[in-house]
Design a protein around this motif. Sequence first.
Motif, PDB file in Angstrom:
ATOM      1  N   ARG A 108      46.143  44.371  54.922  1.00 47.69           N
ATOM      2  CA  ARG A 108      46.746  45.656  54.183  1.00 47.69           C
ATOM      3  C   ARG A 108      47.150  46.527  55.096  1.00 47.69           C
ATOM      4  N   THR A 167      51.389  38.936  43.115  1.00 49.89           N
ATOM      5  CA  THR A 167      49.953  39.618  42.899  1.00 49.89           C
ATOM      6  C   THR A 167      49.304  38.939  41.671  1.00 49.89           C
ATOM      7  N   ILE A 168      48.008  38.757  41.555  1.00 48.15           N
ATOM      8  CA  ILE A 168      47.439  38.228  40.555  1.00 48.15           C
ATOM      9  C   ILE A 168      47.401  39.261  39.275  1.00 48.15           C
ATOM     10  N   ASP A 169      47.746  40.513  39.827  1.00 53.72           N
ATOM     11  CA  ASP A 169      47.562  41.338  39.018  1.00 53.72           C
ATOM     12  C   ASP A 169      48.837  41.371  37.945  1.00 53.72           C
ATOM     13  N   MET A 224      39.600  40.959  37.757  1.00 54.48           N
ATOM     14  CA  MET A 224      40.540  42.041  38.536  1.00 54.48           C
ATOM     15  C   MET A 224      41.630  42.697  37.629  1.00 54.48           C
ATOM     16  N   GLY A 225      41.891  43.915  38.369  1.00 57.06           N
ATOM     17  CA  GLY A 225      42.774  44.715  37.518  1.00 57.06           C
ATOM     18  C   GLY A 225      42.603  45.956  37.795  1.00 57.06           C
ATOM     19  N   ARG A 226      43.231  46.770  38.735  1.00 54.54           N
ATOM     20  CA  ARG A 226      42.839  47.955  39.024  1.00 54.54           C
ATOM     21  C   ARG A 226      43.316  49.004  37.954  1.00 54.54           C
ATOM     22  N   GLU A 267      38.268  45.401  35.927  1.00 54.19           N
ATOM     23  CA  GLU A 267      37.431  46.354  37.244  1.00 54.19           C
ATOM     24  C   GLU A 267      37.882  47.636  37.103  1.00 54.19           C
ATOM     25  N   HIS A 311      37.023  37.338  43.545  1.00 60.47           N
ATOM     26  CA  HIS A 311      37.737  36.769  44.575  1.00 60.47           C
ATOM     27  C   HIS A 311      38.177  35.361  44.142  1.00 60.47           C
ATOM     28  N   ARG A 360      41.427  34.972  43.100  1.00 60.94           N
ATOM     29  CA  ARG A 360      42.737  34.793  44.183  1.00 60.94           C
ATOM     30  C   ARG A 360      42.702  33.369  44.805  1.00 60.94           C
TER      31      ARG A 360
HETATM   32  O1  F6P Z   1      45.790  43.699  44.607  1.00 60.22           O
HETATM   33  C1  F6P Z   1      45.066  42.595  43.879  1.00 60.22           C
HETATM   34  C2  F6P Z   1      43.656  42.557  44.008  1.00 60.22           C
HETATM   35  O2  F6P Z   1      43.200  41.433  43.753  1.00 60.22           O
HETATM   36  C3  F6P Z   1      43.178  43.612  42.883  1.00 60.22           C
HETATM   37  O3  F6P Z   1      43.108  43.190  41.573  1.00 60.22           O
HETATM   38  C4  F6P Z   1      41.606  43.859  43.271  1.00 60.22           C
HETATM   39  O4  F6P Z   1      41.255  45.166  43.080  1.00 60.22           O
HETATM   40  C5  F6P Z   1      41.762  43.818  45.027  1.00 60.22           C
HETATM   41  O5  F6P Z   1      43.330  43.075  45.057  1.00 60.22           O
HETATM   42  C6  F6P Z   1      40.889  43.408  45.758  1.00 60.22           C
HETATM   43  O6  F6P Z   1      41.450  43.435  47.123  1.00 60.22           O
HETATM   44  P1  F6P Z   1      40.187  43.155  48.323  1.00 60.22           P
HETATM   45  O7  F6P Z   1      40.808  41.746  48.788  1.00 60.22           O
HETATM   46  O8  F6P Z   1      40.648  44.127  49.398  1.00 60.22           O
HETATM   47  O9  F6P Z   1      38.950  43.058  47.955  1.00 60.22           O
END
Ligand code: F6P
Length: 340
Positions: A72, A125-127, A169-171, A221, A271, A274
């Motif tokens: 990141r 992105t999974i989102d 997930m889903g910010r 989330e 995760h 993911r």
């Molecule tokens: O951006 C994708 C995502 O999976 C979000 O849904 C989640 O909040 C975030 O990444 C979690 O990221 P990390 O890998 O930093 O825990």
Amino acid sequence: MKLGILTGGGDCPGLNAAIRAVVRAGEKKYGMEFTGVRDGWRGMIDADGFEITHDTVSGILVKGGTILGSSRTNPLKMDDGIEKVIEGFNKLGLDALIAIGGDDTLGVAAGMAKAGLKVIGIPKTIDNDLLGTERTVGFSTAISTVVGAIDRLHSTAESHHRVMILEVMGRHAGWIATLGGIAGGADVILIPEKPFNLDEVCKLIKKRHERKSFTIVVVAEGAVPEGGSITTKDGRKDAFGHETLGGVANWLKKEIGERTGFQTRSSILGHIQRGGSPTPEDRLLATRFGVMAAKLASMNQFGIMVALHNDRIVTIPLDDAVKDRVVGDEWYEIAEVFFG
Ligand code: F6P
């Protein structure tokens, strides 16, 4: 022509399929050469890359994660970050760059394009929350994992007559919760776009238990109670300013359990969403995006992102891609039909 490829941000299934497609199309159709950039923008800053050929990408179609690594790292937040990326680009001897990422990674790509870098974006992105494309790579696999989890929760919820809460997930956007929840038959779906009223949620669950003995709640989330705030883990922020989220399901478990008197349990999928082998839909989307990205590079078209519109692959300016795409009423209204 020598192209760099990087993957940045949270990984997802389908990244390798996209890398493979760019390389296979680029080599075969346009005689291109490729450098894999390690760990997203970090690798550009450090000029950390390695040669990728047909052989390197052989067999990776079915593999989750990314053979390039991810991070990141945000050059736009660093002193001389833009200059360092351009320096890295020159040191690696690149003519152009393919950036595979979500809003953060592609936001940097948009900034770099303005600084003169030749870059093409591929949305992942999974989102599934990028404006300008109807689908992102990784989403299909993530919701398939969510549906599998809901199916499993259903049987144990029924046996024990419990309220089961699944956090996904889903910010900022509740695509995973909404579409995963609908496909899994959730009884309540809570998403960031629709602050929820806890009294109403409990009322709905109590009413449901007059005829059924269990309830499945799917919560994103980033979902928030009316007048409340988002649930964060430890207050730490990444280089893009995002706090680590997680735990709203545990809070809901306590509140719903106390208010309804029903046995309540929470699971946080995290995760797991993911990981794994990409679904056929993700493999196809990544492949179509990758082949198109190589074609665009061969045509010297840069500063753009490939996108899905009405089942066609199109291009949009990178700047338009990096805004959030949230769940609209048309989807949530479908979800609500099945609440209770
Ligand atoms: O951006 C994708 C995502 O999976 C979000 O849904 C989640 O909040 C975030 O990444 C979690 O990221 P990390 O890998 O930093 O825990």
